[in-house]
Design an enzyme around this catalytic site. Structure first.
Site, short mmCIF file in Angstrom:
data_model
loop_
_atom_site.label_atom_id
_atom_site.label_comp_id
_atom_site.label_asym_id
_atom_site.label_seq_id
_atom_site.Cartn_x
_atom_site.Cartn_y
_atom_site.Cartn_z
N ARG A 49 -7.53 -15.92 -17.53
CA ARG A 49 -8.51 -16.95 -17.90
C ARG A 49 -9.42 -16.57 -19.07
O ARG A 49 -9.75 -17.42 -19.89
CB ARG A 49 -9.35 -17.33 -16.68
CG ARG A 49 -8.63 -18.34 -15.82
CD ARG A 49 -9.43 -18.72 -14.64
NE ARG A 49 -9.85 -17.53 -13.91
CZ ARG A 49 -10.48 -17.54 -12.75
NH1 ARG A 49 -10.79 -18.68 -12.21
NH2 ARG A 49 -10.81 -16.42 -12.15
N LYS A 164 3.77 -7.66 -3.79
CA LYS A 164 3.28 -7.71 -2.43
C LYS A 164 1.77 -7.90 -2.47
O LYS A 164 1.20 -7.54 -3.50
CB LYS A 164 3.72 -6.46 -1.66
CG LYS A 164 2.77 -5.25 -1.78
CD LYS A 164 3.24 -4.12 -0.93
CE LYS A 164 2.36 -3.87 0.25
NZ LYS A 164 1.15 -3.10 0.00
N HIS A 194 7.60 -1.30 -4.45
CA HIS A 194 7.72 -0.10 -5.28
C HIS A 194 8.36 1.07 -4.52
O HIS A 194 8.84 2.01 -5.13
CB HIS A 194 6.37 0.28 -5.90
CG HIS A 194 5.43 1.00 -4.98
ND1 HIS A 194 4.66 0.36 -4.05
CD2 HIS A 194 5.14 2.31 -4.86
CE1 HIS A 194 3.93 1.26 -3.40
NE2 HIS A 194 4.20 2.45 -3.86
N LYS A 198 11.55 4.40 -5.59
CA LYS A 198 11.39 5.85 -5.45
C LYS A 198 12.78 6.51 -5.41
O LYS A 198 13.67 6.03 -4.73
CB LYS A 198 10.61 6.19 -4.18
CG LYS A 198 9.14 5.75 -4.25
CD LYS A 198 8.37 6.24 -3.05
CE LYS A 198 6.98 5.62 -3.00
NZ LYS A 198 6.04 6.15 -3.98
N GLU A 232 -1.09 9.29 4.24
CA GLU A 232 -1.90 9.49 3.03
C GLU A 232 -3.18 10.21 3.42
O GLU A 232 -3.72 9.98 4.51
CB GLU A 232 -2.27 8.14 2.42
CG GLU A 232 -1.09 7.37 1.89
CD GLU A 232 -1.53 6.04 1.31
OE1 GLU A 232 -1.76 5.98 0.11
OE2 GLU A 232 -1.65 5.07 2.09
N HIS A 256 6.93 -1.67 3.05
CA HIS A 256 7.69 -0.51 2.57
C HIS A 256 8.55 0.15 3.64
O HIS A 256 9.71 0.49 3.42
CB HIS A 256 6.74 0.55 2.01
CG HIS A 256 5.78 0.02 0.99
ND1 HIS A 256 6.17 -0.81 -0.03
CD2 HIS A 256 4.44 0.21 0.83
CE1 HIS A 256 5.12 -1.10 -0.78
NE2 HIS A 256 4.05 -0.51 -0.28
N LYS A 353 -4.00 6.15 6.85
CA LYS A 353 -4.91 6.63 5.81
C LYS A 353 -5.69 7.79 6.40
O LYS A 353 -5.82 7.91 7.62
CB LYS A 353 -5.89 5.53 5.41
CG LYS A 353 -5.24 4.25 4.89
CD LYS A 353 -4.92 4.34 3.44
CE LYS A 353 -4.39 3.04 2.89
NZ LYS A 353 -3.72 3.19 1.60
C1 BG6 Z 1 0.66 0.22 -1.46
C2 BG6 Z 1 -0.39 0.04 -0.41
O1 BG6 Z 1 1.63 -0.79 -1.40
O2 BG6 Z 1 1.29 1.49 -1.28
C3 BG6 Z 1 -1.41 1.15 -0.49
O3 BG6 Z 1 -1.03 -1.20 -0.62
C4 BG6 Z 1 -0.72 2.50 -0.39
O4 BG6 Z 1 -2.37 1.03 0.54
C5 BG6 Z 1 0.42 2.59 -1.39
O5 BG6 Z 1 -1.69 3.49 -0.68
C6 BG6 Z 1 1.22 3.85 -1.14
O6 BG6 Z 1 2.11 4.02 -2.18
P1 BG6 Z 1 2.66 5.47 -2.53
O7 BG6 Z 1 3.65 5.21 -3.61
O8 BG6 Z 1 1.49 6.28 -2.98
O9 BG6 Z 1 3.26 6.00 -1.27
#
Ligand code: BG6
Length: 511
Positions: A49, A164, A194, A198, A232, A256, A353
């Site tokens: 925008r 997503k 994504h 990988k 993570e 994922h 997390k």
């Molecule tokens: C994302 C999530 O799709 O993937 C995040 O929204 C997450 O919360 C991330 O941290 C993890 O991706 P990767 O590649 O670091 O494992």
């Protein structure tokens, strides 16, 4: 066969000034450009925008490219940036599309890249459907005509990449699929994940189907259970507002991790091509047993990190998080796949997390030998039931590689110990890991859907997680695990109920 190098096209990015565009999409394209992987004739058109000139938009992106791209030089950037254009438009308004159409045409003419268009929805998810509907009315989509043309490959195409989150539940995912389906053919819709970009995720197919030694064992006869973990160490950081509405199941498992599960569990496809591979993945998704509301509680363990021992901030009270939030930041779920190969083999999937370490891995634990030939050895030589089972660990990140644990004889005495065969990806192939986005965008330009999700996979995954989204399962989870741990005790109990334990490698242990 899909072409190795994509043909000319215009990439139109909705959400041009957003975080994803400047941090991931543009740096990934810039990397591809420097490696000579983009078509010679291409253009990028950013749409959002704010009013901005092409020059101002390029300057805005340049700061990020310098920081996020693998390689950067003024000369390379200025060559690449010439392909970038900008159009200020509110894409939720249909009347804005005459300007968007004109900008696409002008970018296409300037770079001689014809009229094939790849749209990229890099906007807030609530804007997906309005933008798709406006595209439908804009007259820019002529896919239907391709279907009737004699040589489809010579007719311009229009494809769309959708980020997503793909819906928040089955119903919203269905309505997004319907909106897409009203305008685009399924073969033109690229639902990006994504994780499928990988290396070690893609290597799952190679490991299974380019070898003969694993596949005969890859079934209920030899495999005791499967674990898929994506842990993570970071908390939700600045994404509290989004995350608090999503939670670990929506954010990671539905998207994922069920994709990883499908690649581990699928049957061999007829050939290495998008349609046969996706068909096999869909069959797995359809075979996942759907837990009843009563069963769900016994098949999952949910958690939310509290305050840490070193005064780490708890999830509740973080930026954008409701003070009484019951969103899960940790989830472990047992899935069962009701088909001939996997009946009776639990698949434990977990993510969280603020956990003990960053680690994404698949672990296949094999059954014990049918008889214990070495039971006559003295006490110290542990009998079969106590011996560690054979185990295959596929580390997707950060220590990419594969290790196989089996039993061996200690020299000089009749004693048995576990040993490991270890394959380290970086040591063998070297090089820097490639950012997943670049190759995926390239695949969409080539029309290769292998690493993108089919409508039925997305809906099947929502169906599988739906029972675990019940708010009743989240009561009392606040603070049930401390940051820096492997999640709440219930997660261990979930496996213990099936006689299993999680693979929680120590900080020094790679695989
Ligand atoms: C994302 C999530 O799709 O993937 C995040 O929204 C997450 O919360 C991330 O941290 C993890 O991706 P990767 O590649 O670091 O494992």
């Amino acid at each position: 066969m899909k072409p190795a190098v994509p043909g000319p096209c215009v990439l139109v990015v909705f959400g041009a000034s957003g975080d994803l565009t400047r941090r991931k999409i543009i740096p990934a394209l810039y990397d591809l450009f420097q490696r000579g992987q983009l078509p010679r004739r291409f253009a990028i058109l950013g749409v959002s925008r704010s009013g901005m000139s092409d020059e101002a938009y390029r300057d805005h992106l340049a700061q990020w490219a310098g920081e996020m791209a693998r390689q950067h030089s003024e000369a390379a950037w200025s060559q690449f940036a010439r392909h970038i254009h900008y159009c200020a438009a509110d894409a939720t308004r249909v009347d804005a599309f005459s300007a968007v159409g004109a900008a696409i045409e002008s970018a296409g003419a300037r770079h001689e890249c014809g009229s094939s268009i790849l749209f990229y929805l890099s906007v807030a998810p609530q804007l997906y459907i309005p933008i798709i509907d406006n595209l439908a009315q804009s007259g820019l989509i002529t896919e239907g005509k391709r279907w009737c043309s004699i040589n489809r490959d010579e007719t311009p195409w229009q494809r769309i990449i959708v980020e997503k989150p793909f819906g928040v539940d089955l119903e919203s995912a269905r309505s997004l699929n319907r909106a897409l389906g009203r305008t685009f053919e399924e073969e033109s819709i690229f639902r990006i994940d994504h994780y499928l970009g990988k290396e070690l995720v893609q290597n799952l197919l190679v490991l299974r189907f380019a070898n003969t030694i694993f596949e005969p064992l890859w079934n209920r006869r030899y495999i005791d259970h499967v674990q898929i973990t994506a842990a993570e160490t970071v908390g939700v950081e600045s994404r509290g507002e989004f995350y608090d509405r999503a939670g670990a199941i929506r954010d990671m498992i539905q998207s994922h991790l069920l994709q990883v599960l499908a690649l581990v569990a699928m049957e061999p496809p007829g050939r290495y091509a998008d349609a046969p591979i996706r068909r096999e993945k869909i069959k797995v998704t359809e075979a996942i047993r759907i837990a009843t509301a009563e069963e769900a509680a016994g098949r999952c363990a949910l958690g939310q990190y509290g305050r840490g021992p070193r005064d780490e901030a708890p999830y509740r009270g973080g930026k954008g998080v409701a003070p009484d939030s019951s969103t899960e930041t940790f989830a472990a779920i047992r899935f069962d796949i009701d088909n001939w190969r996997w009946s009776g083999v639990p698949f434990f999937v977990r993510t969280g997390k603020a956990m003990a370490r960053k680690l994404t891995e698949v672990v296949l634990t094999f059954r014990q030998p049918p008889i214990d030939l070495f039971s006559s050895l003295s006490e110290a030589h542990a009998s079969c039931g106590n011996r560690p089972p054979n185990r295959l660990v596929i580390n997707i990140q950060p220590d990419e590689g594969i290790s196989l644990r089996f039993e061996g004889k200690v020299p000089g005495e009749m004693r048995i110990e576990s040993v490991k065969l270890d394959f380290d990806y970086a040591a063998r192939f070297g090089g820097e890991a490639i950012e997943a986005y670049g190759p995926l965008i390239l695949d969409a330009m080539r029309g290769d859907q292998t690493l993108f999700k089919h409508r039925d996979e997305v809906e099947g995954a929502w169906r599988a997680v739906a029972p675990f989204l019940d708010p009743a399962l989240r009561r009392g989870i606040a603070g049930n695990y401390a940051p820096g741990t492997w999640g709440p005790p219930e997660s261990e109990h979930l496996l213990a109920n099936s006689g299993c334990t999680w693979h929680n490698p120590g900080i020094e242990e790679t695989r």
